[in-house]
Design a protein around this motif. Structure first.
Motif, PDB file in Angstrom:
ATOM      1  N   TRP A 220      -5.659  -6.387  -1.652  1.00  0.00           N
ATOM      2  CA  TRP A 220      -4.962  -5.770  -0.523  1.00  0.00           C
ATOM      3  C   TRP A 220      -5.746  -6.115   0.733  1.00  0.00           C
ATOM      4  O   TRP A 220      -6.966  -6.090   0.686  1.00  0.00           O
ATOM      5  N   HIS A 223      -1.829  -9.349  -0.329  1.00  0.00           N
ATOM      6  CA  HIS A 223      -1.225  -9.430  -1.657  1.00  0.00           C
ATOM      7  C   HIS A 223       0.279  -9.670  -1.597  1.00  0.00           C
ATOM      8  O   HIS A 223       0.897  -9.873  -2.636  1.00  0.00           O
ATOM      9  N   THR A 224       0.867  -9.641  -0.418  1.00  0.00           N
ATOM     10  CA  THR A 224       2.337  -9.554  -0.396  1.00  0.00           C
ATOM     11  C   THR A 224       3.028 -10.835  -0.858  1.00  0.00           C
ATOM     12  O   THR A 224       4.219 -10.821  -1.112  1.00  0.00           O
ATOM     13  N   ALA A 279      -6.276  -0.733  -2.777  1.00  0.00           N
ATOM     14  CA  ALA A 279      -5.333  -1.510  -3.583  1.00  0.00           C
ATOM     15  C   ALA A 279      -4.882  -0.727  -4.801  1.00  0.00           C
ATOM     16  O   ALA A 279      -3.691  -0.693  -5.120  1.00  0.00           O
ATOM     17  N   TYR A 282      -2.632   2.271  -3.542  1.00  0.00           N
ATOM     18  CA  TYR A 282      -1.494   1.770  -2.769  1.00  0.00           C
ATOM     19  C   TYR A 282      -0.500   1.028  -3.661  1.00  0.00           C
ATOM     20  O   TYR A 282       0.674   1.363  -3.737  1.00  0.00           O
ATOM     21  N   THR A 283      -0.998   0.004  -4.356  1.00  0.00           N
ATOM     22  CA  THR A 283      -0.059  -0.811  -5.121  1.00  0.00           C
ATOM     23  C   THR A 283       0.477  -0.062  -6.335  1.00  0.00           C
ATOM     24  O   THR A 283       1.596  -0.321  -6.760  1.00  0.00           O
ATOM     25  N   SER A 284      -0.305   0.876  -6.871  1.00  0.00           N
ATOM     26  CA  SER A 284       0.224   1.657  -7.988  1.00  0.00           C
ATOM     27  C   SER A 284       1.401   2.507  -7.526  1.00  0.00           C
ATOM     28  O   SER A 284       2.415   2.615  -8.214  1.00  0.00           O
ATOM     29  N   TYR A 299       3.149  -5.880  -8.820  1.00  0.00           N
ATOM     30  CA  TYR A 299       2.320  -4.888  -8.130  1.00  0.00           C
ATOM     31  C   TYR A 299       1.250  -4.321  -9.055  1.00  0.00           C
ATOM     32  O   TYR A 299       0.127  -4.049  -8.637  1.00  0.00           O
ATOM     33  N   VAL A 302      -1.746  -6.477  -8.993  1.00  0.00           N
ATOM     34  CA  VAL A 302      -2.649  -6.279  -7.863  1.00  0.00           C
ATOM     35  C   VAL A 302      -3.601  -5.123  -8.161  1.00  0.00           C
ATOM     36  O   VAL A 302      -4.814  -5.205  -7.909  1.00  0.00           O
TER      37      VAL A 302
ATOM     38  N   TRP B 624       5.690   0.788   0.518  1.00  0.00           N
ATOM     39  CA  TRP B 624       6.391  -0.457   0.215  1.00  0.00           C
ATOM     40  C   TRP B 624       7.194  -0.933   1.415  1.00  0.00           C
ATOM     41  O   TRP B 624       7.019  -2.056   1.901  1.00  0.00           O
ATOM     42  N   ASP B 628       4.104  -2.750   3.236  1.00  0.00           N
ATOM     43  CA  ASP B 628       4.150  -4.149   2.823  1.00  0.00           C
ATOM     44  C   ASP B 628       5.144  -4.956   3.653  1.00  0.00           C
ATOM     45  O   ASP B 628       4.811  -6.003   4.201  1.00  0.00           O
TER      46      ASP B 628
END
Lengths: 528, 680
Positions: A220, A223-224, A279, A282-284, A299, A302, B624, B628
């Motif tokens: 992060w 990562h997008t 990360a 957030y990504t979870s 995701y 990540v 998201w 993102d």
């Protein structure tokens, strides 16, 4: 087997097959690709069995001077060995996954994959800085093509995003490499791993390498590109992307950033911890709300990779070995999860979670595998991921309990999003008639899943097979890092036995010397 | 002592064969293999237990396989057998074998039986790995393994949305505890340099006064470690705060509730605290935490249990409450009493659940007690079995004469809490006494609503379905007669439904467990909690001889208080549900807010939904869409692309293709260059 250029052979086989593929028909190309990858797998097994665990650090070395100090130098240590074995293990499965689902430009597709294999093995085997750079960057090209030509509807955007992101970091890394070679007078990676750069320069070099590896990882907030790339890539592309390409970032940290710039690594450790903690959470959370299966798993990748960086920057054996285990495990398990998505995508041509449901009824075998890999992804003990995550988190706990706690929330959130996914896909009623009519896995799909499941269990139950080859290398690295590694926050003080109270059943050890294990660890670390 | 290898791995083997063999194998084969495997394990476990009971066995460790070695952190697969393990072995294998047997009958109409039996055996394997662990990580393996099996079995009827939701809830809530457990293991390794349980327990007593930095503060080392580990225990044993999954877990088939969510898995936390008792002993603070959490859970769950209508939920809350007893016993230092209650509870609670299953079986899957009544004569064996279970859980008995199983274990817990002489001990005692009153009330309420009074079956949809199905099927011949019959029955509330007693495979486990519920306390009282019990435990848990003396020295009213509240609860239930059936409704009307509070389980689910579940999804969506897509992509790659596109649009204008324009620019450049050289 010493002296025989087995690494070069492993590079050559897929490369030659790739060229040959371009000349033949689709059916032949498939067979040829499968054959070539199986040969490389066999060679990989030979490599593994011939690798001497107690031998020298660098084995199977080959060296040929090409021009103006640029060398074709290959050689592997235990770390590289494991990643090469992972790569050659996944390749035949990828070819199998593409067997029926790819119908256009099959020879070119197979050639791209085989080229990819050469480059991946090369990245892990390269001992020359520039050779590494060329292979590392060239790896982008076939993946770019795989996404851009054989990808989904929005493939062009995804492939550009992938390319832009990963190239951005590379430019900075190249500049740093030029400076390093100029300073140290060699591009030999083993030598550079021992070279002590000035501390002030280390920081700049570290940041330049970080720019590249953080994108590859991906960390992060860069990562997008990953979710888009995964969503658009064909199944096998996702498997390789998640299984091997992401590991190049981790490999970069463990091969370059940590041993070459130990001071800078320690200096920037809090930055890495911070980004990793963000990360994980957030990504979870983002994974929790995804409607697209592949995006969800992307995701989750990540988040898992954040555990890798946390472990790497724990600067101790457990953390480093744990990170390697997470990388290998994630390669198997996320690869398998993408395959699992591919299996049903091939049948229904949608990745939307809500179009499925109740698959346990009509696809019980599939549901069994999907459950297995879901649980592996969640990090259930006796699967590969557990060993890695446990060691990584145990490693970072020695440095910071906060980082361990926040990164540890990944095991809660991970369970939430994976089981939520599983429930929507396999549990419940068959609300969609077309999903309910899907047949269960066929033999080809079985043959893809079974080896992955077996390897996942093997790594979980008897990880010694995988830890043993890298143990010495990790020990060397730990010793290299020890002088500058940050101190832990625990600082346990000595205790004493209970005040005399004879009723205690266990009270007999009053005389035992109160030991201060925290300090003991620190001392051990610096000795090595 | 290698029989332990068979005990542990035969269930695993059976699970694999039955699970993977599934269709190819066939139902009966799968059932025979798993049940046979468990009977074998059970038959091998009892001799081990008896050898520890007679004092002829010593603690042993059987190595199996190397697991992980990373630097100093090393742990192996190995099986430890000592007194504590032996107790758990008989509990697990006996209940599991009986539940396997019972399921032959209970699940007989289920098409997917091999899967069910495979899960049951898999669970048993994981539980056995947990209790035979010689290091914390293997314990964690068992811990997660039982969690997996629990998840799979709660979600066994995966078509039901509620089952899927309950399964996830159980797993995720347990994971919260598991994080605590994991951090506890990390901390333990950091402090002791090993995860081997015997080594830790040996080093622990020397840790008084040690401090550790954690989460930015400094704490007493052992307090941190024990509290972290205890959070794990709270999750698995459904203690207050992490209990919300247990009642929902009743979505699973009833035999599962008996085995996993009553007798074995949920007691893993108690087992863990007892196993690690030398660690907990070093930290009085941690002991107080254990005591208070246990006492509060015990009280909380009992209050909720009095208001529920679903027969399984009443028993589930009862389980939660009884686990609270075990914890505050452990917190008071009476680990032997905690294990004793675990032991007796396993028998009578498994009995109650299986009995409830038999009732549900007889009542065509109706679980609401409002639609029961008058079943005493219809299903007499089940009735008597449930009676034994109820007598055991409410702790019926006369001091120094004879009592049912729960009488001994619960009394010793209450006496130990009081006898510990601490403030929290007394708090726990009063919570425990209050809970005992409520336990007696809700247990008898269950019995009276189910077996006594008038039949209230006709309002049940399940029963109506059953009756209609019957009419539709075979009874066309005697149609007129049947109708007449039906009307006659409608008046007495039976809707013409005839409950049948369960088949013998279901009754046999009930009978065997009844024997346990009646005699387990009387027979094993001496071994578990009395002077000289140290001989029995052989150091597998901390045993305080002085606490036993204190238990004997408690005032007379403390000794008789459990008997008093048990009688009060019984009399209250008799009045409210037999003598004056209209009373509960009137009483509830008076205490409406309190009843609402209890009936809704103290609003924990609503609170957690509000605090955690909905925010998690909401934040995830924001991160998201806004994070993102809205920020990183917008200003990152898309932004960069936009800048490049705009820049190249400008640059394109320069390349006009006009020769004189180029010539002009060239001239200007030349002039600039020359002037620079000259001026310099």
């Amino acid at each position: 087997m010493t002296g025989f250029p087995i690494l070069s052979l492993m590079l050559a086989v897929p490369l030659i097959a790739a060229l040959a593929c371009l000349l033949v028909s689709a059916g032949t190309a498939r067979m040829l690709a499968l054959l070539a990858t199986l040969i490389d797998l066999a060679l990989g097994i030979v490599l593994w069995t011939q690798f001497q665990i107690d031998g020298p650090q660098w084995q199977f070395t080959e060296r040929a001077a090409l021009f103006s100090g640029f060398n074709y130098a290959l050689g592997i240590d235990g770390i590289a060995l494991l990643l090469i074995v992972l790569s050659v293990f996944l390749m035949p499965i990828c070819i199998g996954a593409s067997w029926n689902s790819i119908t256009k430009r099959v020879p070119e597709y197979m050639a791209a994959f085989l080229l990819m294999e050469t480059l991946m093995i090369g990245v892990f085997a390269a001992q020359d800085l520039f050779l590494f750079y060329i292979l590392f960057e060239a790896g982008l090209i076939p993946m770019y093509l795989i996404i851009g030509i054989w990808g989904g509807a929005d493939r062009i955007y995804a492939s550009y995003k992938f390319f832009l992101y990963t190239l951005l970091g590379s430019v900075l890394m190249l500049i740093a490499m030029l400076w390093m070679v100029n300073q140290a007078g060699t591009a030999d990676i083993p030598t550079l791993m021992q070279y002590n750069f000035p501390v002030s320069a280390q920081k700049w070099l570290w940041l330049a390498f970080f720019a590249s590896f953080a994108v590859k990882m991906p960390m992060w907030p860069v990562h997008t590109w990953l979710p888009d790339a995964h969503v658009q890539a064909p199944t096998a592309g996702s498997v390789i992307l998640a299984g091997v390409l992401l590991k190049m970032g981790g490999y970069g940290f463990i091969r370059f950033s940590l041993p070459m710039f130990p001071d800078a690594s320690a200096y920037f450790a809090p930055l890495v911890w911070g980004l990793s903690m963000v990360a994980v959470v957030y990504t979870s959370l983002v994974a929790l709300v995804q409607d697209d299966m592949k995006k969800l798993i992307a995701y989750s990748s990540v988040a898992h990779m954040a555990i890798v960086t946390v472990g790497l920057f724990a600067f101790n054996r457990m953390g480093l070995e744990g990170s390697m285990m997470v990388m290998l495990a994630h390669g198997l398990v996320s690869g398998a999860l993408f395959l699992a998505v591919g299996v049903i995508y091939d049948r229904l041509h949608t990745r939307e979670i809500n179009r499925y449901g109740g698959l346990s009824i009509n696809m019980p075998k599939y549901s069994l595998f999907f459950m297995f890999f879901t649980m592996a992804s969640v990090g259930l003990p006796a699967t590969a991921n557990f060993v890695g995550e446990f060691l990584s988190l145990a490693g970072i706990y020695e440095k910071s309990s906060w980082v361990a706690l926040v990164s540890g929330t990944g095991i809660i959130l991970g369970a939430a999003y994976m089981l939520f996914l599983y429930r929507r896909v396999c549990f419940g009623d068959q609300k969609n008639a077309d999903a309910a009519a899907m047949p269960d896995m066929d033999v080809r799909e079985w043959l893809m899943m079974v080896p992955l499941a077996a390897a996942t269990l093997w790594m979980g139950i008897y990880p010694e097979s995988f830890i043993a080859p890298m143990r010495k290398d990790i020990a060397t690295l730990e010793a290299r890092l020890a002088p500058t590694a940050p101190k832990g926050d625990a600082a346990v003080t000595a205790g004493h036995a209970a005040p005399a109270e004879d009723e205690h059943g266990e009270g007999g050890h009053a005389g035992a010397a109160p030991v201060e294990h925290g300090a003991e660890h620190a001392a051990e670390g610096s000795e090595k | 002592m290698h029989s332990i290898l068979f005990i542990v791995f035969v269930p695993l083997l059976a699970a694999i064969i039955a699970g993977l063999g599934n269709k190819a194998l066939g139902k009966v084969q799968a059932k025979v293999i798993t049940t046979g495997g468990l009977l074998l394990a059970c038959a091998l476990s009892w001799p081990i237990f008896i050898s520890f009971l007679t004092g002829s066995a010593e603690a042993t460790v059987v190595p199996v396989l190397k697991w992980v070695q990373s630097g100093d952190l090393a742990f192996n697969w190995e099986l430890r057998v000592d007194t504590l393990t032996a107790v758990m072995l008989v509990v697990i294998t006996s209940v599991s074998a009986l539940v396997h047997l019972y399921s032959w009958g209970y699940m007989s109409e289920e098409p997917d039986q091999p899967r069910f039996f495979a899960y049951l055996s898999l669970f048993t394997f994981a539980m056995l790995m947990l209790v035979t662990a010689n290091n914390l990580v293997q314990m964690f393996f068992g811990w997660e393994g039982v969690g997996l099996a629990s998840y799979l079995l709660i979600g066994f009827w995966f078509r039901k949305p509620s089952a899927g939701a309950a399964a996830i809830k159980a797993f995720v809530v347990n994971r919260v505890g598991d994080l605590g457990f994991m951090l506890g293991i990390f901390g333990t390794f950091l402090v002791f340099g090993t995860v081997s349980i015997p080594a830790i327990l040996e080093a622990a007593p020397a840790m008084h006064g040690s401090t550790i930095g954690a989460f930015g503060m400094r704490f007493d080392t052992m307090t941190v470690l024990c509290v972290l580990l205890f959070i794990g225990a709270m999750g698995k044993s459904a203690q207050l705060g992490l209990h919300t999954w247990l009642p929902d877990a009743m979505e699973g088939p009833t035999p599962v509730s008996a085995l996993i969510h009553a007798a074995t898995m949920v007691t893993a936390g108690v087992f863990m605290v007892c196993r690690l008792s030398p660690m907990f002993e070093v930290s009085p603070t941690a002991m107080q935490v254990v005591t208070v959490v246990g006492a509060l859970t015990c009280f909380f769950a009992a209050t909720v249990g009095t208001t529920q209508w679903d027969i399984k939920r009443v028993i589930a809350y009862s389980t939660c409450s009884q686990l609270g007893y075990m914890f505050f016993a452990a917190g008071s230092g009476a680990y032997g009493a905690a294990m004793f209650h675990l032991f007796t509870h396993a028998f009578f609670k498994a009995l109650l659940f299986l009995g409830a299953g038999s009732v549900i079986h007889a009542m065509h899957h109706e679980q609401d007690m409002r639609y029961y009544g008058a079943l005493r004569k219809k299903i007499p064996v089940t009735y008597w079995a449930m009676m034994m279970g109820t007598l055991a859980i409410t702790g019926v008995g006369i001091v120094d004469v004879f009592g049912f199983a729960g009488f001994y274990s619960k009394d010793s817990i209450l006496e130990a809490a009081y006898g510990s002489g601490t403030g929290v001990g007394h708090f726990a005692f009063f919570m425990g006494i209050t809970a005992a009153l409520l336990t007696s009330f809700y247990s008898w309420r269950l019995v009276f609503l189910t077996f006594f009074g008038k039949a209230r079956w006709s309002q049940s949809e399940h029963i109506q379905h059953a009756v209609h199905d019957d009419h539709g099927h075979g009874h066309d011949h005697a149609h007129g007669h049947d109708d007449h019959h039906g009307h006659a029955h409608d008046d007495d509330g039976t809707a013409g439904y005839h409950p049948h007693e369960s088949p013998i495979v279901m009754l046999l486990p009930l009978i065997i467990l009844s024997v346990g519920a009646v005699f387990a306390g009387f027979v094993f009282n001496h071994a578990f909690v009395s002077e000289g019990t140290g001989e029995f435990w052989k150091g597998s848990l901390v045993f305080h001889e002085h606490l036993i003396h204190a238990m004997h020295a408690v005032p007379l009213w403390v000794k008789w208080a459990p008997f008093g509240v048990m009688s009060a609860g019984l009399l209250g239930a008799i009045y409210a549900y037999i003598i004056n059936p209209g009373f509960p409704a009137k009483f509830v009307a008076v205490v409406r807010p309190l009843h609402t509070f209890f009936y809704n389980k103290w609003f924990f689910d609503e609170l957690y939904n509000f605090l955690f579940v909905r925010p998690a999804f909401a934040i995830g969506r924001v991160l998201w869409k806004a994070g993102d897509i809205g920020f990183i992509d917008r200003f990152g790659p898309n932004g960069a692309a936009a800048v490049v596109a705009a820049g190249s649009a400008q640059a394109r204008k320069i390349q006009s293709g006009l020769l004189n324009s180029y010539a002009l620019w060239m001239l200007l450049g030349l002039v600039a260059a020359v002037s620079y050289v000259l001026v310099r």
